[in-house]
Design a protein around this motif. Structure first.
Motif, PDB file in Angstrom:
ATOM      1  N   LEU A 182       0.838  -1.195   0.000  1.00  6.57           N
ATOM      2  CA  LEU A 182       0.000   0.000   0.000  1.00  6.57           C
ATOM      3  C   LEU A 182       0.877   1.250   0.000  1.00  6.57           C
ATOM      4  O   LEU A 182       0.596   2.223  -0.707  1.00  6.57           O
ATOM      5  N   GLY A 183       1.974   1.226   0.767  1.00  2.00           N
ATOM      6  CA  GLY A 183       2.893   2.359   0.789  1.00  2.00           C
ATOM      7  C   GLY A 183       3.419   2.654  -0.597  1.00  2.00           C
ATOM      8  O   GLY A 183       3.417   3.790  -1.065  1.00  2.00           O
ATOM      9  N   ALA A 184       3.848   1.593  -1.300  1.00  4.60           N
ATOM     10  CA  ALA A 184       4.400   1.773  -2.631  1.00  4.60           C
ATOM     11  C   ALA A 184       3.329   2.284  -3.592  1.00  4.60           C
ATOM     12  O   ALA A 184       3.589   3.165  -4.422  1.00  4.60           O
ATOM     13  N   ILE A 186       0.590   4.086  -2.897  1.00  6.29           N
ATOM     14  CA  ILE A 186       0.267   5.495  -2.654  1.00  6.29           C
ATOM     15  C   ILE A 186       1.387   6.390  -3.160  1.00  6.29           C
ATOM     16  O   ILE A 186       1.147   7.448  -3.744  1.00  6.29           O
ATOM     17  N   ALA A 187       2.644   5.933  -2.952  1.00  2.25           N
ATOM     18  CA  ALA A 187       3.772   6.711  -3.457  1.00  2.25           C
ATOM     19  C   ALA A 187       3.691   6.858  -4.964  1.00  2.25           C
ATOM     20  O   ALA A 187       3.898   7.946  -5.518  1.00  2.25           O
ATOM     21  N   GLN A 190       1.013   9.356  -5.846  1.00  3.07           N
ATOM     22  CA  GLN A 190       1.447  10.731  -5.572  1.00  3.07           C
ATOM     23  C   GLN A 190       2.398  11.215  -6.652  1.00  3.07           C
ATOM     24  O   GLN A 190       2.326  12.350  -7.101  1.00  3.07           O
ATOM     25  N   TRP A 191       3.274  10.292  -7.062  1.00  8.38           N
ATOM     26  CA  TRP A 191       4.246  10.636  -8.104  1.00  8.38           C
ATOM     27  C   TRP A 191       3.511  11.006  -9.388  1.00  8.38           C
ATOM     28  O   TRP A 191       3.778  12.045  -9.999  1.00  8.38           O
TER      29      TRP A 191
ATOM     30  N   SER B 167       8.066  11.500  -3.688  1.00  3.94           N
ATOM     31  CA  SER B 167       6.778  10.818  -3.834  1.00  3.94           C
ATOM     32  C   SER B 167       6.371  10.090  -2.564  1.00  3.94           C
ATOM     33  O   SER B 167       5.211   9.809  -2.344  1.00  3.94           O
ATOM     34  N   LEU B 175       3.764   4.207   5.994  1.00  2.00           N
ATOM     35  CA  LEU B 175       3.357   2.811   5.777  1.00  2.00           C
ATOM     36  C   LEU B 175       4.570   1.896   5.651  1.00  2.00           C
ATOM     37  O   LEU B 175       4.586   0.795   6.192  1.00  2.00           O
TER      38      LEU B 175
END
Lengths: 210, 196
Positions: A182-184, A186-187, A190-191, B167, B175
């Motif tokens: 999930l972190g990846a 969302i990142a 955002q990117w 990012s 997270l």
């Protein structure tokens, strides 16, 4: 009615999970297989749409001071209905989702949309909002499920798809994998959003210069 | 019922089956209120307090529901009880322990929608715990939450100044950090008091 605009908001620019950051618990907990993801996504979408319609209908009746309590009762009613129907018709899915179906009551997406949208907009718009936000949530679930099931277990929908020489990265189907994926995701979102914003800003700058 | 069983439940709730890192319950406040370690501790204590009391009361409510044959109303009944309980605790603390009230103040209303509280009530029913086991599970589950949010907040205070890709700003880095903490907590899996 601008269905297209709301759909774009629900899926990308105002996605409930990756942009509004609501409903994290269920997103990470149940995305270990695609079947789970579909079950959870559809349940949330149905509850969200029904709750949005009902709250939009009642928006002029509910007094402001007790609105949160009223919303929770409405949502809990629909969650119970979906929970019982799942247990009756899809016992396997109900079992693997377990405690997370009744926990939809406290899923912030539903209360959040009731508060931010349904209590201020017409019934039709709220219904569309329920469907599009539900789709956005389901889309995120499916992306996570796809990655975690494919790489973590080498399967899709329970069927082995990776060659037998592939050693599954078991860590992805464990809780750790939920946080990391999930972190990846969302990142990445955002990117992408920043990039498109920059592009828009640049285009505007060019036009202004001309 | 034996002390061993209670010990096993506590150990499970705090370490091996930590509410945050292995059951994904209560992630919202965990990510939301963990920017500073002292506020994190305040939230953790408030959650522990409410989870303990909620376990006791929902146990009683469930007994009544079962007697009336209304088990299907569980979710609705539990959430109403929890919402009322949180409101009540807030009023009680305001009157009798104003210092604790000001310390917990803003976190108390947030707890109504904390899935760890409703989760512990539902899990108590699912695991068929008796009264004492339910209360122990509620309190130790809360302590597990406190441990997790405190550890996370201390790490997060440091990542503020770390140099990571743009990012990842905000939630993604949080997270990833909690993912690494969950990895550390996985080391506890398989831990048992002794086989039962």
């Amino acid at each position: 009615m601008n269905f297209g605009k709301q759909l774009k908001e629900g899926l990308i620019t105002n996605n409930p999970v990756t942009v509004q950051l609501l409903g994290m618990c269920s997103t990470m907990a149940i995305t270990t297989s695609i079947t789970n993801g579909i079950g959870m996504g559809v349940s949330v979408m149905i509850i969200l749409t029904l709750a949005n319609i009902f709250i939009a209908l009642l928006r002029k009746v509910i007094p402001d001071e007790v609105r949160i309590a009223c919303f929770i009762v409405v949502i809990a009613g629909f969650v119970t209905m979906v929970d019982l129907s799942l247990q009756a018709f899809f016992p396997a899915i109900a079992k693997s989702l377990g405690v997370f179906i009744p926990l939809i009551v406290v899923n912030c997406i539903i209360l959040g949309r009731a508060e931010a949208f349904a209590s201020k907009n017409s019934v039709a718009a709220s219904a569309v909002d329920g469907i599009t936000q539900g789709l956005g949530y389901t889309a995120v679930l499916l992306v996570l499920c796809f990655v975690r099931e494919l790489l973590g277990a080498g399967k899709l929908l329970g069927v082995q798809v990776m060659p037998s020489s592939y050693v599954p990265a078991g860590i992805l189907v464990l809780p750790v994998g939920g946080f990391l994926c999930l972190g990846a995701l969302i990142a990445a979102m955002q990117w992408a959003l920043n990039k498109s914003k920059e592009k828009a800003a640049k285009a505007e700058g060019k036009e202004a210069a001309e | 019922m034996s002390v061993t069983r209670l010990l096993a439940i506590s150990l499970g709730a705090i370490l091996t089956n930590n509410f945050i890192f292995s059951q994904f319950l209560g992630i919202c406040p965990f990510l939301g209120v963990s920017k500073k370690s002292d506020t994190a501790v305040g939230m953790g204590i408030a959650v522990t307090f409410v989870m303990g009391i909620a376990s006791a009361i929902t146990f009683a409510v469930n007994q009544i529901l079962v007697k009336l044959g209304l088990e299907f109303m569980q979710t609705v009944a539990f959430i109403l009880v929890i919402a009322a309980l949180v409101q009540f605790i807030e009023m009680f603390l305001k009157k009798s322990m104003p210092s604790l009230y000001t310390a917990l103040g803003i976190y108390l209303p947030l707890i109504t929608t904390n899935c760890a509280v409703l989760g512990v009530a539902l899990l108590n029913v699912q695991n068929e715990y008796n009264f004492i086991e339910s209360v122990v599970y509620g309190i130790t589950g809360g302590l597990g939450f406190l441990l997790a949010i405190y550890l996370f907040a201390t790490v997060r205070e440091r990542t503020e100044f770390a140099d990571y890709p743009k990012s990842f700003e905000g939630f993604p880095i949080a997270l990833i950090t909690s993912g690494l903490l969950a990895l550390a907590f996985m080391g506890f899996s398989g831990l048992e008091v002794w086989p039962m």
